[in-house]
Write a protein that holds these residues in place. Structure first.
Motif, short mmCIF file in Angstrom:
data_model
loop_
_atom_site.label_atom_id
_atom_site.label_comp_id
_atom_site.label_asym_id
_atom_site.label_seq_id
_atom_site.Cartn_x
_atom_site.Cartn_y
_atom_site.Cartn_z
N LEU A 1 58.25 -24.54 15.97
CA LEU A 1 58.27 -25.82 16.43
C LEU A 1 57.05 -26.56 15.75
CD1 LEU A 1 59.53 -25.93 19.92
CD2 LEU A 1 60.74 -26.59 18.01
N GLU A 2 56.70 -27.91 15.56
CA GLU A 2 55.57 -28.50 15.02
C GLU A 2 55.35 -29.78 15.85
OE1 GLU A 2 56.73 -29.55 11.22
OE2 GLU A 2 56.57 -27.50 10.25
N HIS A 3 54.15 -30.22 15.97
CA HIS A 3 53.74 -31.42 16.51
C HIS A 3 52.48 -32.01 16.08
CE1 HIS A 3 50.08 -29.45 18.27
NE2 HIS A 3 50.83 -28.38 18.48
N GLY A 4 52.25 -33.14 16.36
CA GLY A 4 51.06 -34.07 15.64
C GLY A 4 49.85 -33.97 16.32
N ILE A 5 49.53 -33.31 17.58
CA ILE A 5 48.46 -33.28 18.26
C ILE A 5 46.98 -32.74 17.36
CG2 ILE A 5 46.84 -32.05 20.16
CD1 ILE A 5 49.12 -34.35 20.93
N GLN A 6 46.16 -33.35 17.22
CA GLN A 6 44.83 -33.18 16.53
C GLN A 6 44.25 -32.02 17.48
OE1 GLN A 6 44.34 -33.98 13.39
NE2 GLN A 6 46.50 -34.79 13.90
N THR A 7 44.52 -30.90 17.50
CA THR A 7 43.79 -29.94 18.39
C THR A 7 42.29 -29.87 18.59
OG1 THR A 7 43.93 -27.85 16.99
CG2 THR A 7 46.06 -28.56 18.18
N GLU A 8 41.64 -30.39 17.39
CA GLU A 8 40.26 -30.47 17.57
C GLU A 8 39.81 -31.48 18.51
OE1 GLU A 8 41.50 -28.86 13.58
OE2 GLU A 8 41.81 -30.56 14.84
N GLN A 9 40.53 -32.28 19.03
CA GLN A 9 40.17 -33.35 19.89
C GLN A 9 40.49 -32.85 21.39
OE1 GLN A 9 38.69 -36.24 19.75
NE2 GLN A 9 38.14 -35.72 17.68
N LEU A 10 40.85 -31.68 21.38
CA LEU A 10 41.54 -31.07 23.19
C LEU A 10 40.43 -31.27 23.65
CD1 LEU A 10 44.18 -28.58 22.12
CD2 LEU A 10 44.55 -30.78 23.12
N TYR A 11 39.29 -30.51 23.36
CA TYR A 11 38.21 -30.36 24.31
C TYR A 11 37.50 -31.63 24.59
CZ TYR A 11 33.67 -29.29 26.45
OH TYR A 11 32.54 -29.31 27.51
N PRO A 12 37.13 -32.49 23.39
CA PRO A 12 36.65 -33.76 23.68
C PRO A 12 37.55 -34.52 24.57
CG PRO A 12 36.28 -33.36 21.33
CD PRO A 12 37.30 -32.21 22.01
N SER A 13 38.98 -34.72 24.67
CA SER A 13 39.62 -35.58 25.43
C SER A 13 39.64 -35.01 26.88
CB SER A 13 41.26 -35.40 24.96
OG SER A 13 41.19 -35.94 23.78
N CYS A 14 39.51 -33.82 27.02
CA CYS A 14 39.35 -32.97 28.54
C CYS A 14 38.24 -33.48 29.05
CB CYS A 14 39.74 -31.43 28.35
SG CYS A 14 41.38 -31.18 28.21
N ARG A 15 37.00 -33.35 28.26
CA ARG A 15 35.77 -33.66 28.59
C ARG A 15 35.58 -35.20 29.04
NH1 ARG A 15 32.51 -33.14 31.84
NH2 ARG A 15 30.16 -33.15 31.56
#
Length: 517
Positions: free
Chosen positions: A257-271
């Motif tokens: 499966l594929e998705h469009g989440i920019q994973t490099e933004q995961l930590y900045p978003s959680c922070r």
């Protein structure tokens, strides 16, 4: 069957229902912008019919949103649906998300309606939604405890009435992964018009299985995952966006499966969320916790030195845990500060930039270097707080382990626009500060929680304090950050008092509205 998974983020709605996670309007707008940067497909901006404040926030988010779909939640009732549409209609891609309970337990005790009446309500409600937009989602609340064949009837009817997305939630976190996957598969296979809708799941974490249940459902045909940043939400929370996204990315070979989440933004978003709601990211939190990429065991360290893949299945950089860029300091100019905050995802007006620029200079006098997390905390402190009824100016504390004079606090602050000063004692320095401030504003709230977190490392790190207070049936959370932990404590307490005053004012307004009706 398409292999694209759509991420439906409900941090601004279900996530905000998490105790202590209330956000003001500016904070919601900031987080909504970050959700777009993160690559979320649909954001659920709120429950417009629940309050005027929620309606206003959803409407503003809809008006500022780009290509992301903006959804509003509503009960399957005419008034709720109309109110929802008014809030989301200015978005480029609005969605109405309506729901009704379908389990025997909920129908009998919550709705107090027969199944046939529930079916009639679903048909009427979804048709009303579809009269406004062709982007309609219907959720069968408590689907995991619903009768399978009745759920198929509900699904077929909702699709026939105009729903283009069908959500089958595990509302109370009851389901087990294999069991939940079997339910999703059964409904898809036994609903005649299932091919005309996207199937979604919204899983709660009461048994710690929200992510596992979500992934199990995606394997058998669900193509929308309803998640929140860091898994915050009602009770034990929801499926964690970052965990679902990285499971699909790291194990693409397994899920396909594929998705469009920019994973490099995961930590900045959680922070960003952590700073906004004042709840630190747990060190052992998967994907984004401080220990997620830490290795203490000698055997592990040896393996890592030889080949990182021996003990790391993903890199810190892949989730945004890159090395901090230390470029902002006391000699930085306005343009450098502006550019830095733009890199961090903040769009500041000239007035906001000036406020932040002055705060950066003041902080740089106290700290040798300013980390990105310091700057993000500073923006939250200076820009995204609620309008202040009470505003702290200065605090001074005297404390010693010697006997005699107890800890003493002197506070200078504005109370309803009037400058006030007072001093007093306490058992400890923090107690003294809180006693003085409470006396100055004429309140006696109960302190339910007091927590300290270091935003960055080092002895000059910003201290982040979170307090939760209760008075007259209202609870409020306050946050404050400063290199001096006592100043941070005072800021957090004043912030909580401002939230408490705002809640009481909103309660009085609603009471007056009900009295007029």
């Amino acid at each position: 069957m398409a292999n694209r998974v759509y991420f439906f983020d409900t941090t601004l709605r279900d996530g905000e229902q998490s105790p202590g996670a209330t956000m003001n309007q500016q904070e919601k707008l900031r987080l909504a912008h970050q959700l777009e940067v993160l690559g979320v497909d649909i954001m659920e901006a709120g429950f417009p019919a629940s309050s005027q404040g929620d309606f206003d926030s959803v409407r503003q988010i809809a008006e500022q949103a780009g290509d992301i779909q903006v959804a509003g939640l509503c009960r399957c009732m005419d008034g709720d649906i109309d109110r929802c549409w008014e809030a989301v209609k200015h978005a480029r891609h609005p969605r109405i998300h309506t729901f009704l309970s379908t389990s025997p337990l909920h129908m009998k005790y919550k709705l107090r309606k027969d199944p046939e009446i529930v079916l009639q309500m679903i048909e009427a409600g979804v048709r009303r939604c579809a009269s406004y937009t062709d982007n309609v989602e219907f959720s069968a609340e408590d689907a995991s405890r619903s009768d399978r064949d009745f759920l198929c009837r509900v699904t077929e009817l909702a699709i026939r009435s105009g729903a283009t997305t069908i959500n089958l939630p595990d509302t109370v976190g009851y389901a087990q992964p294999d069991e939940f996957a079997d339910l999703i598969r059964y409904v898809i296979e036994h609903t005649p018009n299932a091919d005309k809708a996207v199937f979604s799941v919204h899983c709660h974490n009461d048994l710690g299985l929200a992510v596992a249940n979500t992934l199990a459902a995606l394997r058998v045909g669900a193509r929308q995952a309803e998640v929140t940043i860091s898994g915050i939400g009602e009770r034990a929370g929801n499926a964690s966006l970052e965990e679902v996204a990285m499971a699909l990315r790291v194990r693409q070979d397994y899920y396909g499966l594929e998705h469009g989440i920019q994973t490099e933004q995961l930590y900045p978003s959680c922070r960003l969320l952590s700073m906004t709601i004042g709840q630190p990211i747990p060190s052992n939190k998967a994907i984004v916790g401080a220990n997620a990429f830490a290795h203490e065991s000698g055997i592990h360290q040896d393996g890592m030195l030889k080949n990182r893949e021996t003990y790391e299945i993903m890199t810190p950089q892949s989730v945004g845990r890159t090395s901090t860029n230390l470029v902002i300091g006391k000699h930085s100019g306005r343009n450098a500060v502006r550019n830095k905050f733009e890199e961090l995802g903040y769009k500041l007006s000239e007035e906001q930039l000036q406020t932040v620029f002055e705060a950066v200079k003041n902080l740089a006098d106290l700290k040798k270097t300013l980390h990105d997390d310091d700057l993000m905390a500073l923006v939250q402190e200076e820009i995204y707080r609620i309008p202040d009824r009470f505003r702290l100016r200065h605090v001074s504390v005297q404390s010693s382990d010697a006997g005699g004079v107890p800890p003493t606090a002197a506070v200078l602050m504005d109370v309803d626009g009037i400058e006030c000063s007072r001093a007093g004692f306490g058992v400890g320095p923090v107690d003294a500060i809180f006693n003085v401030i409470a006396d100055m504003v004429g309140r006696e709230p109960e302190l339910e929680q007091y927590a300290i977190n270091s935003i960055t490392s080092g002895t000059d790190a910003l201290g982040e304090v979170t307090v939760r207070i209760r008075e007259n049936g209202h609870t409020a959370v306050g946050r404050g950050a400063h290199p001096d932990i006592l100043v941070a404590s005072a800021r957090a307490y004043v912030n909580a008092l401002n939230h408490l005053a705002k809640k009481e004012k909103e309660g009085e307004r609603l009471h007056c509205q009900h009295a007029e009706q």
